[in-house]
Design a protein around this motif. Structure first.
Motif, PDB file in Angstrom:
ATOM      1  N   LYS A  34       0.002  -1.424  -5.341  1.00 17.56           N
ATOM      2  CA  LYS A  34       0.585  -0.705  -6.484  1.00 17.56           C
ATOM      3  C   LYS A  34       2.117  -0.592  -6.365  1.00 17.56           C
ATOM      4  N   GLU A  35       2.615  -0.546  -5.128  1.00 18.39           N
ATOM      5  CA  GLU A  35       4.064  -0.410  -4.896  1.00 18.39           C
ATOM      6  C   GLU A  35       4.807  -1.738  -4.938  1.00 18.39           C
ATOM      7  N   PHE A  36       4.059  -2.842  -4.976  1.00 21.16           N
ATOM      8  CA  PHE A  36       4.672  -4.178  -4.953  1.00 21.16           C
ATOM      9  C   PHE A  36       5.064  -4.556  -6.375  1.00 21.16           C
ATOM     10  N   LYS A  37       6.214  -4.039  -6.804  1.00 18.65           N
ATOM     11  CA  LYS A  37       6.653  -4.262  -8.177  1.00 18.65           C
ATOM     12  C   LYS A  37       8.178  -4.205  -8.230  1.00 18.65           C
ATOM     13  N   LEU A  38       8.707  -4.710  -9.329  1.00 24.23           N
ATOM     14  CA  LEU A  38      10.146  -4.730  -9.535  1.00 24.23           C
ATOM     15  C   LEU A  38      10.691  -3.304  -9.513  1.00 24.23           C
ATOM     16  N   GLY A  39      11.839  -3.127  -8.854  1.00 24.59           N
ATOM     17  CA  GLY A  39      12.443  -1.798  -8.769  1.00 24.59           C
ATOM     18  C   GLY A  39      12.148  -1.129  -7.434  1.00 24.59           C
ATOM     19  N   ASN A  40      11.127  -1.618  -6.728  1.00 28.46           N
ATOM     20  CA  ASN A  40      10.785  -1.059  -5.417  1.00 28.46           C
ATOM     21  C   ASN A  40      11.349  -1.922  -4.298  1.00 28.46           C
ATOM     22  N   ARG A  41      11.226  -1.387  -3.075  1.00 30.92           N
ATOM     23  CA  ARG A  41      11.634  -2.113  -1.880  1.00 30.92           C
ATOM     24  C   ARG A  41      10.441  -2.259  -0.945  1.00 30.92           C
ATOM     25  N   VAL A  42      10.578  -3.162   0.034  1.00 36.67           N
ATOM     26  CA  VAL A  42       9.483  -3.428   0.984  1.00 36.67           C
ATOM     27  C   VAL A  42       8.977  -2.137   1.630  1.00 36.67           C
ATOM     28  N   GLY A  43       9.893  -1.234   1.976  1.00 39.10           N
ATOM     29  CA  GLY A  43       9.501   0.015   2.653  1.00 39.10           C
ATOM     30  C   GLY A  43       8.577   0.891   1.824  1.00 39.10           C
ATOM     31  N   ASP A  44       8.629   0.746   0.499  1.00 39.17           N
ATOM     32  CA  ASP A  44       7.752   1.555  -0.362  1.00 39.17           C
ATOM     33  C   ASP A  44       6.280   1.181  -0.143  1.00 39.17           C
ATOM     34  N   ILE A  45       6.035  -0.101   0.114  1.00 37.79           N
ATOM     35  CA  ILE A  45       4.657  -0.573   0.331  1.00 37.79           C
ATOM     36  C   ILE A  45       4.117   0.038   1.627  1.00 37.79           C
ATOM     37  N   GLY A  46       4.884  -0.150   2.706  1.00 38.67           N
ATOM     38  CA  GLY A  46       4.442   0.344   4.005  1.00 38.67           C
ATOM     39  C   GLY A  46       4.292   1.855   4.031  1.00 38.67           C
ATOM     40  N   PHE A  47       5.223   2.542   3.385  1.00 43.54           N
ATOM     41  CA  PHE A  47       5.137   4.011   3.337  1.00 43.54           C
ATOM     42  C   PHE A  47       3.814   4.443   2.713  1.00 43.54           C
ATOM     43  N   ALA A  48       3.463   3.812   1.592  1.00 38.25           N
ATOM     44  CA  ALA A  48       2.247   4.204   0.860  1.00 38.25           C
ATOM     45  C   ALA A  48       0.995   3.956   1.707  1.00 38.25           C
ATOM     46  N   ILE A  49       0.957   2.799   2.379  1.00 37.86           N
ATOM     47  CA  ILE A  49      -0.216   2.463   3.209  1.00 37.86           C
ATOM     48  C   ILE A  49      -0.317   3.428   4.387  1.00 37.86           C
ATOM     49  N   GLN A  50       0.798   3.618   5.070  1.00 37.25           N
ATOM     50  CA  GLN A  50       0.820   4.486   6.258  1.00 37.25           C
ATOM     51  C   GLN A  50       0.413   5.911   5.905  1.00 37.25           C
ATOM     52  N   ASN A  51       1.001   6.420   4.830  1.00 41.67           N
ATOM     53  CA  ASN A  51       0.730   7.795   4.412  1.00 41.67           C
ATOM     54  C   ASN A  51      -0.756   7.986   4.133  1.00 41.67           C
ATOM     55  N   HIS A  52      -1.347   7.045   3.415  1.00 44.28           N
ATOM     56  CA  HIS A  52      -2.758   7.165   3.054  1.00 44.28           C
ATOM     57  C   HIS A  52      -3.656   7.123   4.296  1.00 44.28           C
ATOM     58  N   CYS A  53      -3.364   6.243   5.236  1.00 42.33           N
ATOM     59  CA  CYS A  53      -4.236   6.079   6.408  1.00 42.33           C
ATOM     60  C   CYS A  53      -4.037   7.189   7.437  1.00 42.33           C
ATOM     61  N   GLU A  54      -2.812   7.617   7.630  1.00 39.40           N
ATOM     62  CA  GLU A  54      -2.558   8.654   8.642  1.00 39.40           C
ATOM     63  C   GLU A  54      -3.117  10.010   8.213  1.00 39.40           C
ATOM     64  N   LYS A  55      -3.264  10.228   6.898  1.00 38.16           N
ATOM     65  CA  LYS A  55      -3.886  11.468   6.413  1.00 38.16           C
ATOM     66  C   LYS A  55      -5.296  11.627   6.964  1.00 38.16           C
ATOM     67  N   SER A  56      -5.961  10.504   7.231  1.00 40.91           N
ATOM     68  CA  SER A  56      -7.317  10.541   7.784  1.00 40.91           C
ATOM     69  C   SER A  56      -7.311  10.451   9.304  1.00 40.91           C
ATOM     70  N   GLY A  57      -6.118  10.476   9.915  1.00 44.24           N
ATOM     71  CA  GLY A  57      -6.019  10.441  11.379  1.00 44.24           C
ATOM     72  C   GLY A  57      -6.086   9.044  11.956  1.00 44.24           C
ATOM     73  N   TYR A  58      -5.967   8.030  11.123  1.00 44.43           N
ATOM     74  CA  TYR A  58      -6.078   6.652  11.596  1.00 44.43           C
ATOM     75  C   TYR A  58      -4.745   6.131  12.122  1.00 44.43           C
ATOM     76  N   GLY A  59      -4.820   5.071  12.921  1.00 49.32           N
ATOM     77  CA  GLY A  59      -3.637   4.475  13.529  1.00 49.32           C
ATOM     78  C   GLY A  59      -3.235   3.203  12.798  1.00 49.32           C
TER      79      GLY A  59
END
Ligand code: MG
Ligand code: MG
Length: 270
Positions: free
Chosen positions: A135-160
């Motif tokens: 969803k973050e892979f779109k014009l106007g965003n940067r590479v870090g937006d993708i990783g932030f979204a993935i990391q945030n979602h997974c770490e909320k569940s305690g995953y690595g």
């Protein structure tokens, strides 16, 4: 090399990505207790060659097989072998093809028989994180937006979130720039551009993000030996928005599950 592809080039990558998707659909019917990953590898190689393409991983950096098959605590890059799959295992299958000089690269983690509720949740959250990243892979965003979204979602569940392995651009070369980490900070990294095509591929561990590289030079496992899950799609930016070129629909058809990828994806867009 330009990171931006023409629409014609994107169509060729889509053709390769769809062939990998079909290959995983064929394998989905075969994955059950007693089957070995070497059997799956042979089926995949034959199917790819029958479709006028060549296996994308075979010989790439000297990898010995068509598939990377990574059960349970293996994160990625597992080498197919004669060990039979067992009920309750998970098996991550990563596959690439080269057709018309363009690569496709696509992965799915399958449950073998009945898996534990903990593993079901890891599978679900990791797949969700893939769509949330897309969803973050779109014009106007940067590479870090993708990783932030993935990391945030997974770490909320305690995953690595594995740090050492990342997604990537894809085209005439399997691993092109830019790198697409599954972690990051919002608003940082390279600007996303029209016509970019990348592989987004969260590799998410049940607990520790730490990994071990094994002596065979390939196999990577979690340091705590707990399970790890991997899903991967190829996506292009077309008219500013992400368009998924690979699809899990062939897998869902084979498994006779009612999941509809279109619905799953749009859930994260609403
Ligand atoms: Mg892959
Ligand atoms: Mg990849």
């Amino acid at each position: 090399m330009s990171l931006q592809k023409t629409l014609e080039e994107i169509e060729l990558i889509r053709e390769s990505a769809l062939l990998v998707s079909k290959t995983l659909g064929v394998l989905a019917k075969e994955i059950k207790e007693g089957v070995t990953t070497l059997m799956l590898d042979k089926i995949a190689e034959e199917f790819i060659r029958d479709n006028d393409a060549t296996p994308g991983f075979l010989g790439l950096y000297d990898f010995p097989n068509t598939l990377c098959t990574s059960p349970n605590s293996q994160v990625v890059h597992g080498i197919p072998n004669n060990e039979p799959l067992k009920n309750g295992d998970i098996i991550s299958i990563d596959c690439g093809v080269l057709k018309n000089n363009f690569y496709g690269d696509h992965a799915y983690t399958f449950a073998v028989g009945e898996v534990s509720d903990d593993i079901k949740k890891l599978l679900k959250v990791t797949k969700e994180s893939l769509y949330i990243g897309i969803k973050e892979f779109k014009l106007g965003n940067r590479v870090g937006d993708i990783g932030f979204a993935i990391q945030n979602h997974c770490e909320k569940s305690g995953y690595g979130v594995v740090r050492e392995l990342v997604g990537h651009g894809i085209g005439k070369i399997m691993h092109e720039k830019p790198e697409i980490p599954n972690y990051g900070r919002k608003g940082t990294g390279k600007k996303l551009q029209e016509g970019m095509v990348v592989a987004i591929e969260p590799m998410i561990n049940m607990k520790t993000p730490k990994i071990i590289q094994h002596d065979d030079g390939w196999t990577i496992t979690t340091r705590d030996n707990l399970p790890s899950v991997h899903f991967e799609h190829n996506i292009a930016i077309i008219e500013g928005q992400p368009e998924i070129l690979s699809t899990f629909e062939y897998i869902y058809d084979s498994l006779k599950v009612s999941s509809n990828e279109e619905d799953e994806f749009h859930n994260y867009f609403s």
